[in-house]
Motif scaffolding. Sequence first.
Motif, PDB file in Angstrom:
ATOM      1  N   GLY A  51       0.932  -1.346   0.089  1.00 35.86           N
ATOM      2  CA  GLY A  51      -0.225   0.073   0.114  1.00 35.86           C
ATOM      3  C   GLY A  51       0.758   1.057  -0.097  1.00 35.86           C
ATOM      4  O   GLY A  51       0.646   2.429  -0.846  1.00 35.86           O
ATOM      5  N   LEU A  52       1.933   1.227   0.827  1.00 36.78           N
ATOM      6  CA  LEU A  52       2.839   2.306   0.839  1.00 36.78           C
ATOM      7  C   LEU A  52       3.518   2.439  -0.435  1.00 36.78           C
ATOM      8  O   LEU A  52       3.707   3.668  -1.030  1.00 36.78           O
ATOM      9  CB  LEU A  52       3.927   2.111   1.996  1.00 36.78           C
ATOM     10  CG  LEU A  52       3.415   2.532   3.421  1.00 36.78           C
ATOM     11  CD1 LEU A  52       4.212   2.125   4.404  1.00 36.78           C
ATOM     12  CD2 LEU A  52       2.955   3.910   3.559  1.00 36.78           C
ATOM     13  N   TYR A  53       3.958   1.408  -0.984  1.00 37.09           N
ATOM     14  CA  TYR A  53       4.652   1.411  -2.357  1.00 37.09           C
ATOM     15  C   TYR A  53       3.451   2.263  -3.518  1.00 37.09           C
ATOM     16  O   TYR A  53       4.055   2.738  -4.439  1.00 37.09           O
ATOM     17  CB  TYR A  53       5.059   0.101  -2.714  1.00 37.09           C
ATOM     18  CG  TYR A  53       5.533   0.143  -4.224  1.00 37.09           C
ATOM     19  CD1 TYR A  53       6.945   0.507  -4.475  1.00 37.09           C
ATOM     20  CD2 TYR A  53       5.147  -0.565  -5.354  1.00 37.09           C
ATOM     21  CE1 TYR A  53       7.491   0.712  -5.526  1.00 37.09           C
ATOM     22  CE2 TYR A  53       5.659  -0.585  -6.575  1.00 37.09           C
ATOM     23  CZ  TYR A  53       6.707   0.041  -6.797  1.00 37.09           C
ATOM     24  OH  TYR A  53       7.284   0.119  -8.029  1.00 37.09           O
ATOM     25  N   ARG A  54       2.250   1.853  -3.401  1.00 37.40           N
ATOM     26  CA  ARG A  54       1.358   2.217  -4.407  1.00 37.40           C
ATOM     27  C   ARG A  54       1.133   3.878  -4.055  1.00 37.40           C
ATOM     28  O   ARG A  54       1.062   4.347  -5.070  1.00 37.40           O
ATOM     29  CB  ARG A  54      -0.045   1.604  -4.079  1.00 37.40           C
ATOM     30  CG  ARG A  54       0.011   0.275  -5.175  1.00 37.40           C
ATOM     31  CD  ARG A  54      -1.563  -0.137  -5.101  1.00 37.40           C
ATOM     32  NE  ARG A  54      -2.071   0.758  -6.140  1.00 37.40           N
ATOM     33  CZ  ARG A  54      -3.246   0.586  -6.673  1.00 37.40           C
ATOM     34  NH1 ARG A  54      -4.060  -0.317  -6.165  1.00 37.40           N
ATOM     35  NH2 ARG A  54      -3.976   1.537  -7.543  1.00 37.40           N
ATOM     36  N   PHE A  55       1.176   4.147  -2.816  1.00 36.87           N
ATOM     37  CA  PHE A  55       1.166   5.483  -2.433  1.00 36.87           C
ATOM     38  C   PHE A  55       2.211   6.368  -3.136  1.00 36.87           C
ATOM     39  O   PHE A  55       2.246   7.310  -3.980  1.00 36.87           O
ATOM     40  CB  PHE A  55       1.118   5.847  -1.044  1.00 36.87           C
ATOM     41  CG  PHE A  55       1.437   7.275  -0.484  1.00 36.87           C
ATOM     42  CD1 PHE A  55       0.380   8.116  -0.588  1.00 36.87           C
ATOM     43  CD2 PHE A  55       2.603   7.373   0.189  1.00 36.87           C
ATOM     44  CE1 PHE A  55       0.605   9.541  -0.060  1.00 36.87           C
ATOM     45  CE2 PHE A  55       2.982   8.860   0.476  1.00 36.87           C
ATOM     46  CZ  PHE A  55       1.764   9.965   0.431  1.00 36.87           C
ATOM     47  N   VAL A  56       3.340   5.812  -3.170  1.00 40.39           N
ATOM     48  CA  VAL A  56       4.616   6.527  -3.737  1.00 40.39           C
ATOM     49  C   VAL A  56       4.490   6.538  -5.222  1.00 40.39           C
ATOM     50  O   VAL A  56       4.617   7.524  -5.924  1.00 40.39           O
ATOM     51  CB  VAL A  56       5.925   5.811  -3.578  1.00 40.39           C
ATOM     52  CG1 VAL A  56       7.342   6.119  -4.163  1.00 40.39           C
ATOM     53  CG2 VAL A  56       6.112   5.742  -1.929  1.00 40.39           C
ATOM     54  N   GLN A  57       3.916   5.480  -5.766  1.00 42.07           N
ATOM     55  CA  GLN A  57       3.732   5.514  -7.247  1.00 42.07           C
ATOM     56  C   GLN A  57       2.797   6.477  -7.630  1.00 42.07           C
ATOM     57  O   GLN A  57       2.888   7.190  -8.569  1.00 42.07           O
ATOM     58  CB  GLN A  57       3.147   4.188  -7.757  1.00 42.07           C
ATOM     59  CG  GLN A  57       4.349   3.089  -7.904  1.00 42.07           C
ATOM     60  CD  GLN A  57       3.618   1.706  -8.725  1.00 42.07           C
ATOM     61  OE1 GLN A  57       2.662   1.228  -8.421  1.00 42.07           O
ATOM     62  NE2 GLN A  57       4.534   1.118  -9.374  1.00 42.07           N
ATOM     63  N   ARG A  58       1.523   6.577  -6.799  1.00 41.16           N
ATOM     64  CA  ARG A  58       0.654   7.835  -6.994  1.00 41.16           C
ATOM     65  C   ARG A  58       1.213   9.182  -7.069  1.00 41.16           C
ATOM     66  O   ARG A  58       0.900   9.914  -7.883  1.00 41.16           O
ATOM     67  CB  ARG A  58      -0.740   7.648  -6.221  1.00 41.16           C
ATOM     68  CG  ARG A  58      -1.644   7.142  -6.879  1.00 41.16           C
ATOM     69  CD  ARG A  58      -2.896   7.014  -5.960  1.00 41.16           C
ATOM     70  NE  ARG A  58      -2.898   5.704  -5.189  1.00 41.16           N
ATOM     71  CZ  ARG A  58      -3.389   5.814  -3.882  1.00 41.16           C
ATOM     72  NH1 ARG A  58      -4.293   6.789  -3.698  1.00 41.16           N
ATOM     73  NH2 ARG A  58      -3.434   4.634  -3.194  1.00 41.16           N
ATOM     74  N   LEU A  59       2.103   9.325  -6.080  1.00 42.94           N
ATOM     75  CA  LEU A  59       2.684  10.479  -5.910  1.00 42.94           C
ATOM     76  C   LEU A  59       3.707  10.907  -7.141  1.00 42.94           C
ATOM     77  O   LEU A  59       3.823  12.155  -7.440  1.00 42.94           O
ATOM     78  CB  LEU A  59       3.964  10.462  -4.623  1.00 42.94           C
ATOM     79  CG  LEU A  59       4.080  11.480  -3.765  1.00 42.94           C
ATOM     80  CD1 LEU A  59       2.853  11.972  -3.030  1.00 42.94           C
ATOM     81  CD2 LEU A  59       5.144  11.182  -2.545  1.00 42.94           C
ATOM     82  N   ASP A  60       4.292   9.963  -7.649  1.00 45.75           N
ATOM     83  CA  ASP A  60       5.167  10.022  -8.914  1.00 45.75           C
ATOM     84  C   ASP A  60       4.300  10.339 -10.050  1.00 45.75           C
ATOM     85  O   ASP A  60       4.736  11.359 -10.990  1.00 45.75           O
ATOM     86  CB  ASP A  60       5.876   8.742  -9.098  1.00 45.75           C
ATOM     87  CG  ASP A  60       7.103   8.455  -8.428  1.00 45.75           C
ATOM     88  OD1 ASP A  60       7.464   9.477  -7.677  1.00 45.75           O
ATOM     89  OD2 ASP A  60       7.613   7.466  -8.285  1.00 45.75           O
ATOM     90  N   ARG A  61       3.249   9.920 -10.097  1.00 40.73           N
ATOM     91  CA  ARG A  61       2.242  10.094 -11.379  1.00 40.73           C
ATOM     92  C   ARG A  61       1.536  11.624 -11.308  1.00 40.73           C
ATOM     93  O   ARG A  61       1.552  12.194 -12.163  1.00 40.73           O
ATOM     94  CB  ARG A  61       1.128   9.014 -11.329  1.00 40.73           C
ATOM     95  CG  ARG A  61       1.337   8.165 -12.538  1.00 40.73           C
ATOM     96  CD  ARG A  61       0.227   7.147 -12.409  1.00 40.73           C
ATOM     97  NE  ARG A  61       0.526   5.927 -11.977  1.00 40.73           N
ATOM     98  CZ  ARG A  61      -0.242   5.160 -10.991  1.00 40.73           C
ATOM     99  NH1 ARG A  61      -1.223   5.528 -10.598  1.00 40.73           N
ATOM    100  NH2 ARG A  61       0.154   4.092 -10.689  1.00 40.73           N
ATOM    101  N   ALA A  62       1.574  11.942 -10.001  1.00 37.88           N
ATOM    102  CA  ALA A  62       1.119  13.606  -9.854  1.00 37.88           C
ATOM    103  C   ALA A  62       2.067  14.423 -10.012  1.00 37.88           C
ATOM    104  O   ALA A  62       1.767  15.805 -10.071  1.00 37.88           O
ATOM    105  CB  ALA A  62       0.607  13.589  -8.406  1.00 37.88           C
ATOM    106  N   ARG A  63       3.535  14.116 -10.151  1.00 39.55           N
ATOM    107  CA  ARG A  63       4.256  14.844 -10.352  1.00 39.55           C
ATOM    108  C   ARG A  63       4.325  15.559 -12.043  1.00 39.55           C
ATOM    109  O   ARG A  63       4.251  15.118 -12.666  1.00 39.55           O
ATOM    110  CB  ARG A  63       5.732  14.221 -10.416  1.00 39.55           C
ATOM    111  CG  ARG A  63       7.065  14.801 -10.392  1.00 39.55           C
ATOM    112  CD  ARG A  63       8.326  14.153 -10.135  1.00 39.55           C
ATOM    113  NE  ARG A  63       8.355  12.919 -11.066  1.00 39.55           N
ATOM    114  CZ  ARG A  63       9.432  12.157 -11.270  1.00 39.55           C
ATOM    115  NH1 ARG A  63      10.708  12.868 -10.519  1.00 39.55           N
ATOM    116  NH2 ARG A  63       9.564  11.294 -11.873  1.00 39.55           N
TER     117      ARG A  63
END
Lengths: 69, 175
Positions: free
Chosen positions: A57-69
């Motif tokens: 879940g934390l990894y997915r959160f990081v991925q979403r953070l990247d996509r929002a970049r």
Amino acid sequence: MRRRTTALDGVAALLILLLMVQIWLLSATLDAYLAGHTDAALPGAICSGLIFVAVAGLYRFVQRLDRAR
Amino acid sequence: MANSGDKPAARNRESLWKDEFSIFQERERFVSRRQLIKFLTLTSLGMFVGNVWILFRSWMRRDSTFPRQEIARIGEIPVGGVKLFRYPNPKEQCLLVRTSEDNYVAYSQKCTHLSCAVYYSREDNQLICPCHNGRFSIRDGAVIQGPPTRALPHVILERKGQELIAIGMSGKLES
């Protein structure tokens, strides 16, 4: 950028904490198994699975953070 | 046609490469953290797989049965004497000790620390591992001193007439 870096630091720290618990869990379960006790295997696997779900879940959160970049 | 189809993929690969190894310091730090998180996630998956493997092995071995195997005849070894035998499979070495006139005990010979072969010391009346001086009680295989943390697996014996028969093991899962 700075806020994102801080968030990543927080996630990494949390992951390391979860992994330490998971390492302890694995070593304790393995020790019990080698001593001939099988009762600890199921709760150990369930707890380890829950920790992995949290980590994923934390990894997915990081991925979403990247996509929002 | 094939070349034109490959071009976008090649471009994507290049951009990913540039993204992963950015020349900007701020971005480079950001990428390395992301890679660390990816690595930690994979490590967590590995440990979960390890726990599932232990669970699988536990279930597989729970219903395992040990063979009945004649290991010695009464009076075959003298008091304080030792006989080596293999149980429950040809790879597992065990030792039978005659501790008194009517008492026999048998244990796995594999030290629970690093699997060195333990031997029986008649003077100390203990099982000793020569590698790290681990000592086990002859009475129940419990650790007396040294680095081992677990007792030696105990071979359960049955006396049938003049024969000593191994019927199982305690503190051990492998059959």
